[in-house]
Design a protein around this motif. Structure first.
Motif, PDB file in Angstrom:
ATOM      1  N   ARG A   1      43.697 -22.995 -38.619  1.00  0.00           N
ATOM      2  CA  ARG A   1      44.715 -22.837 -37.236  1.00  0.00           C
ATOM      3  C   ARG A   1      44.186 -21.023 -36.804  1.00  0.00           C
ATOM      4  NH1 ARG A   1      49.295 -22.370 -34.707  1.00  0.00           N
ATOM      5  NH2 ARG A   1      49.707 -24.162 -33.784  1.00  0.00           N
ATOM      6  N   ILE A   2      42.672 -20.689 -36.325  1.00  0.00           N
ATOM      7  CA  ILE A   2      42.252 -19.662 -36.364  1.00  0.00           C
ATOM      8  C   ILE A   2      41.200 -20.015 -35.124  1.00  0.00           C
ATOM      9  CG2 ILE A   2      42.903 -17.639 -38.226  1.00  0.00           C
ATOM     10  CD1 ILE A   2      40.349 -17.882 -39.009  1.00  0.00           C
ATOM     11  N   GLY A   3      41.321 -18.995 -34.207  1.00  0.00           N
ATOM     12  CA  GLY A   3      39.592 -19.465 -33.584  1.00  0.00           C
ATOM     13  C   GLY A   3      38.126 -19.298 -33.614  1.00  0.00           C
ATOM     14  N   GLY A   4      37.548 -20.160 -33.362  1.00  0.00           N
ATOM     15  CA  GLY A   4      35.630 -20.264 -33.687  1.00  0.00           C
ATOM     16  C   GLY A   4      35.814 -18.554 -33.676  1.00  0.00           C
ATOM     17  N   ALA A   5      35.218 -17.798 -33.128  1.00  0.00           N
ATOM     18  CA  ALA A   5      35.525 -16.015 -33.213  1.00  0.00           C
ATOM     19  C   ALA A   5      35.553 -15.770 -34.473  1.00  0.00           C
ATOM     20  CB  ALA A   5      35.796 -16.271 -32.139  1.00  0.00           C
ATOM     21  N   CYS A   6      36.799 -15.770 -34.897  1.00  0.00           N
ATOM     22  CA  CYS A   6      37.308 -15.826 -36.247  1.00  0.00           C
ATOM     23  C   CYS A   6      35.971 -16.009 -37.531  1.00  0.00           C
ATOM     24  CB  CYS A   6      38.939 -16.076 -36.463  1.00  0.00           C
ATOM     25  SG  CYS A   6      39.844 -15.160 -35.097  1.00  0.00           S
TER      26      CYS A   6
ATOM     27  N   THR B   1      36.155  -6.352 -40.167  1.00  0.00           N
ATOM     28  CA  THR B   1      35.943  -7.656 -38.680  1.00  0.00           C
ATOM     29  C   THR B   1      37.104  -7.902 -38.405  1.00  0.00           C
ATOM     30  OG1 THR B   1      33.956  -7.563 -40.553  1.00  0.00           O
ATOM     31  CG2 THR B   1      34.308  -9.224 -38.205  1.00  0.00           C
ATOM     32  N   ALA B   2      37.268  -8.803 -39.144  1.00  0.00           N
ATOM     33  CA  ALA B   2      39.669  -8.954 -38.136  1.00  0.00           C
ATOM     34  C   ALA B   2      40.056  -8.314 -37.444  1.00  0.00           C
ATOM     35  CB  ALA B   2      40.221  -9.391 -39.531  1.00  0.00           C
TER      36      ALA B   2
ATOM     37  N   CYS C   1      40.484 -12.209 -30.809  1.00  0.00           N
ATOM     38  CA  CYS C   1      41.991 -13.652 -31.387  1.00  0.00           C
ATOM     39  C   CYS C   1      43.372 -12.520 -31.346  1.00  0.00           C
ATOM     40  CB  CYS C   1      41.544 -13.611 -32.974  1.00  0.00           C
ATOM     41  SG  CYS C   1      41.877 -11.814 -33.586  1.00  0.00           S
ATOM     42  N   SER C   2      43.948 -13.692 -31.015  1.00  0.00           N
ATOM     43  CA  SER C   2      45.685 -12.965 -30.842  1.00  0.00           C
ATOM     44  C   SER C   2      45.711 -12.378 -31.841  1.00  0.00           C
ATOM     45  CB  SER C   2      46.433 -14.713 -30.849  1.00  0.00           C
ATOM     46  OG  SER C   2      46.832 -14.712 -32.265  1.00  0.00           O
ATOM     47  N   ARG C   3      47.340 -11.707 -32.273  1.00  0.00           N
ATOM     48  CA  ARG C   3      47.619 -11.082 -33.212  1.00  0.00           C
ATOM     49  C   ARG C   3      47.914 -12.415 -34.522  1.00  0.00           C
ATOM     50  NH1 ARG C   3      51.718  -6.853 -33.802  1.00  0.00           N
ATOM     51  NH2 ARG C   3      52.932  -6.910 -35.911  1.00  0.00           N
ATOM     52  N   THR C   4      48.798 -13.350 -34.597  1.00  0.00           N
ATOM     53  CA  THR C   4      48.944 -13.773 -35.476  1.00  0.00           C
ATOM     54  C   THR C   4      47.038 -14.173 -35.960  1.00  0.00           C
ATOM     55  OG1 THR C   4      51.283 -15.021 -34.316  1.00  0.00           O
ATOM     56  CG2 THR C   4      49.882 -16.283 -35.733  1.00  0.00           C
ATOM     57  N   GLU C   5      47.137 -15.112 -35.459  1.00  0.00           N
ATOM     58  CA  GLU C   5      45.298 -14.776 -35.790  1.00  0.00           C
ATOM     59  C   GLU C   5      44.438 -14.099 -37.080  1.00  0.00           C
ATOM     60  OE1 GLU C   5      42.728 -18.316 -33.319  1.00  0.00           O
ATOM     61  OE2 GLU C   5      43.379 -15.887 -32.368  1.00  0.00           O
ATOM     62  N   ALA C   6      44.695 -12.693 -35.654  1.00  0.00           N
ATOM     63  CA  ALA C   6      44.421 -11.514 -37.393  1.00  0.00           C
ATOM     64  C   ALA C   6      44.761 -11.435 -38.611  1.00  0.00           C
ATOM     65  CB  ALA C   6      44.446 -10.514 -36.165  1.00  0.00           C
ATOM     66  N   GLU C   7      46.517 -11.880 -38.478  1.00  0.00           N
ATOM     67  CA  GLU C   7      47.382 -11.781 -39.896  1.00  0.00           C
ATOM     68  C   GLU C   7      46.992 -12.401 -40.564  1.00  0.00           C
ATOM     69  OE1 GLU C   7      51.074  -8.859 -37.941  1.00  0.00           O
ATOM     70  OE2 GLU C   7      50.770 -11.715 -38.022  1.00  0.00           O
ATOM     71  N   ARG C   8      46.689 -13.530 -39.557  1.00  0.00           N
ATOM     72  CA  ARG C   8      46.200 -15.245 -41.000  1.00  0.00           C
ATOM     73  C   ARG C   8      44.549 -14.764 -41.554  1.00  0.00           C
ATOM     74  NH1 ARG C   8      47.181 -19.740 -36.553  1.00  0.00           N
ATOM     75  NH2 ARG C   8      49.624 -20.032 -37.419  1.00  0.00           N
ATOM     76  N   MET C   9      43.626 -14.028 -40.806  1.00  0.00           N
ATOM     77  CA  MET C   9      42.586 -13.313 -41.361  1.00  0.00           C
ATOM     78  C   MET C   9      42.338 -12.780 -42.294  1.00  0.00           C
ATOM     79  SD  MET C   9      39.504 -13.773 -38.357  1.00  0.00           S
ATOM     80  CE  MET C   9      40.664 -12.545 -37.029  1.00  0.00           C
ATOM     81  N   LEU C  10      43.305 -11.671 -42.030  1.00  0.00           N
ATOM     82  CA  LEU C  10      44.354 -10.907 -43.124  1.00  0.00           C
ATOM     83  C   LEU C  10      44.189 -10.998 -44.311  1.00  0.00           C
ATOM     84  CD1 LEU C  10      45.571  -7.907 -40.982  1.00  0.00           C
ATOM     85  CD2 LEU C  10      43.384  -8.050 -41.847  1.00  0.00           C
ATOM     86  N   SER C  11      45.230 -12.312 -44.278  1.00  0.00           N
ATOM     87  CA  SER C  11      45.538 -13.211 -46.191  1.00  0.00           C
ATOM     88  C   SER C  11      44.050 -13.608 -47.533  1.00  0.00           C
ATOM     89  CB  SER C  11      46.166 -14.027 -45.166  1.00  0.00           C
ATOM     90  OG  SER C  11      45.541 -15.234 -44.675  1.00  0.00           O
ATOM     91  N   PHE C  12      42.528 -14.081 -45.366  1.00  0.00           N
ATOM     92  CA  PHE C  12      41.854 -14.787 -46.367  1.00  0.00           C
ATOM     93  C   PHE C  12      41.064 -14.154 -46.695  1.00  0.00           C
ATOM     94  CE2 PHE C  12      42.380 -17.248 -42.830  1.00  0.00           C
ATOM     95  CZ  PHE C  12      40.343 -17.755 -42.726  1.00  0.00           C
ATOM     96  N   CYS C  13      40.487 -13.810 -45.200  1.00  0.00           N
ATOM     97  CA  CYS C  13      38.910 -13.377 -45.043  1.00  0.00           C
ATOM     98  C   CYS C  13      38.289 -12.074 -46.121  1.00  0.00           C
ATOM     99  CB  CYS C  13      38.851 -12.963 -43.256  1.00  0.00           C
ATOM    100  SG  CYS C  13      39.474 -14.311 -42.364  1.00  0.00           S
ATOM    101  N   ASN C  14      39.319 -11.285 -46.335  1.00  0.00           N
ATOM    102  CA  ASN C  14      38.401 -10.203 -47.098  1.00  0.00           C
ATOM    103  C   ASN C  14      38.424 -10.402 -48.628  1.00  0.00           C
ATOM    104  OD1 ASN C  14      38.390  -7.466 -46.860  1.00  0.00           O
ATOM    105  ND2 ASN C  14      40.413  -6.821 -48.174  1.00  0.00           N
TER     106      ASN C  14
ATOM    107  N   LEU D   1      46.672 -22.500 -47.213  1.00  0.00           N
ATOM    108  CA  LEU D   1      47.764 -21.983 -46.928  1.00  0.00           C
ATOM    109  C   LEU D   1      49.019 -21.528 -45.274  1.00  0.00           C
ATOM    110  CD1 LEU D   1      47.898 -21.047 -51.160  1.00  0.00           C
ATOM    111  CD2 LEU D   1      49.232 -23.556 -49.263  1.00  0.00           C
ATOM    112  N   PHE D   2      48.091 -19.781 -45.363  1.00  0.00           N
ATOM    113  CA  PHE D   2      47.961 -18.883 -44.337  1.00  0.00           C
ATOM    114  C   PHE D   2      47.886 -20.031 -42.594  1.00  0.00           C
ATOM    115  CE2 PHE D   2      49.193 -16.250 -47.456  1.00  0.00           C
ATOM    116  CZ  PHE D   2      50.042 -15.131 -46.977  1.00  0.00           C
ATOM    117  N   ARG D   3      47.277 -21.237 -42.736  1.00  0.00           N
ATOM    118  CA  ARG D   3      47.762 -21.324 -41.286  1.00  0.00           C
ATOM    119  C   ARG D   3      48.735 -22.389 -40.922  1.00  0.00           C
ATOM    120  NH1 ARG D   3      47.581 -26.660 -39.761  1.00  0.00           N
ATOM    121  NH2 ARG D   3      45.883 -26.869 -38.890  1.00  0.00           N
TER     122      ARG D   3
END
Length: 394
Positions: A84-89, A107-108, A117-130, A169-171
């Motif tokens: 549930r994040i945009g393609g740019a993510c 990068t996020a 990306c939106s604030r919510t998308e960025a916070e979702r990315m921080l949970s699993f993109c690092n 899970l964080f979606r």
């Protein structure tokens, strides 16, 4: 604990005691502190600097030149249903998997600050993109710690799988808040290559030096904690509480070390006695959790962005637990519960002694591969768009 830290007086008292204790340790153990700092400098120059610098340059260029935005138009069909994040993510996810800590988080945050990306998308990315990179898990942990390339492959596979599961899970985090969706925004200006490249090099070098500073500091901190007996005392308490679950003193010391600094934690597993499966589970948890040193690096990037750190910390804790559970299941299927073989022990060298040229070559080549992948995807999108315009007579 969070309520105590939220009070300025109590927080200042705790931090003051900690700083005073470290100053006292530097006074009592001067030569040991200098040796620890020297090890941290060697690690930074031979591993951290050549491994992270090319990825930082790459990630900044991908954002500033719009390559991530172009690739996101295709990858959004995968990223949005899964996470549930945009393609740019997708750029943050890919760079986080191959670049190692803390490329994905940086990068996020850049995507959020550039409005992709939106604030919510960025916070979702921080949970699993690092995530930890393949060079570290396969080379240092697999070959160096466990003397087994197969162990490194399974650890990396479990690490990536756990990252994906955490992202799924964080979606549901702030599920009612939408994001950019399958396509990334097209109204964000991009920079010319010359301006983007010079800015990327300056930004990457500054960020890498900041990370090297954290590595040196935490290397000295861990050494002082061992010399003062704090790690051993905490490990003894942890062992007494978790003795019913099979916890041992040496295991507790490695886990506590890894909770503070990931590299030192996994490297300490070389000297821990026990079955291969149990040691792999501990390594998986440490790699997923990443340690306070990496967390401080990420917090330095979050800075004044206004992003919440709750998803990041909870996501890293889940990442460590899920990784350990996956490795536990794999070790039972593959019957790894035997003493660790030392038949490749001659290959084990100190992390700080890793070759600078080798680390720089590996990181540069893999970063260029990701760069070419994103460029090809973006070029394909542009060619397709041009063909559609000609077909429609535009």
């Amino acid at each position: 604990m969070s309520r105590v830290l939220s009070r300025p007086g109590a927080r200042d008292l705790i931090f003051g005691i900690g700083i005073a204790g470290m100053l006292l340790g530097l006074i009592l153990f001067p030569s040991q502190s200098v040796d620890a700092a020297r090890s941290g400098v060697d690690l930074s120059l031979n591993v951290i600097l050549p491994s992270l610098f090319p990825y930082f340059v790459l990630s900044t260029l991908c954002v500033d030149l719009g390559l991530i935005r172009g690739a996101g138009k295709r990858l959004g069909k995968i990223m949005y249903p899964l996470f549930r994040i945009g393609g740019a993510c997708s750029g943050a996810f890919l760079l986080g998997i191959v670049g190692g800590y803390p490329v994905g988080a940086r990068t996020a945050i850049e995507l959020y600050q550039k409005g992709q990306c939106s604030r919510t998308e960025a916070e979702r990315m921080l949970s699993f993109c690092n995530n930890s990179g393949p060079a570290f898990i396969l080379g240092v942990v697999g070959a160096g710690v466990f003397s087994s390339s197969r162990a490194g492959l399974w650890l990396y596979g479990a690490h990536v799988a756990a990252s994906i599961l955490v992202g799924i899970l964080f979606r549901f985090y702030h599920a009612r808040e939408g994001g950019i969706g399958g396509d990334s925004r097209s109204d964000i200006p991009t920079l010319g290559f010359a301006e983007a490249f010079t800015g990327a090099v300056r930004s990457a070098f500054s960020a890498t030096l900041s990370i090297c500073g954290f590595v040196i500091f935490f290397t000295v901190l861990i050494r002082l904690l061992f010399f003062t007996g704090l790690i051993s005392g905490l490990a003894a308490g942890m062992t007494s509480v978790l003795r019913g679950f099979g916890m041992r003193q040496d295991w507790a010391e490695s886990l506590l070390t890894g909770a503070i600094e990931m590299t030192s934690g996994v490297w300490s597993l070389r000297d821990v006695a026990g079955a291969m499966g149990d040691k792999l589970c501990m390594a998986a948890f440490i790699l997923g959790w990443a340690g306070l040193s990496v967390h401080c690096q990420v917090l330095s990037f979050i800075g004044s962005s206004g992003l919440s750190t709750r998803t990041y910390f909870f996501g890293k804790l889940l990442h460590g637990l899920i990784s350990a559970m996956l490795i536990w299941g794999i070790s039972r299927l593959l019957n790894w519960n035997v003493p660790v073989s030392r038949y490749l022990a001659t290959q084990v060298d100190a992390i700080a002694g890793l070759n600078f040229r080798y680390a720089l070559t590996v990181s540069t080549v893999t970063s260029l591969v990701v760069w070419l992948l994103l460029t090809v995807i973006s070029a394909g999108i542009l060619v397709k768009g041009y063909g559609n315009r000609e077909k429609n007579g535009v």
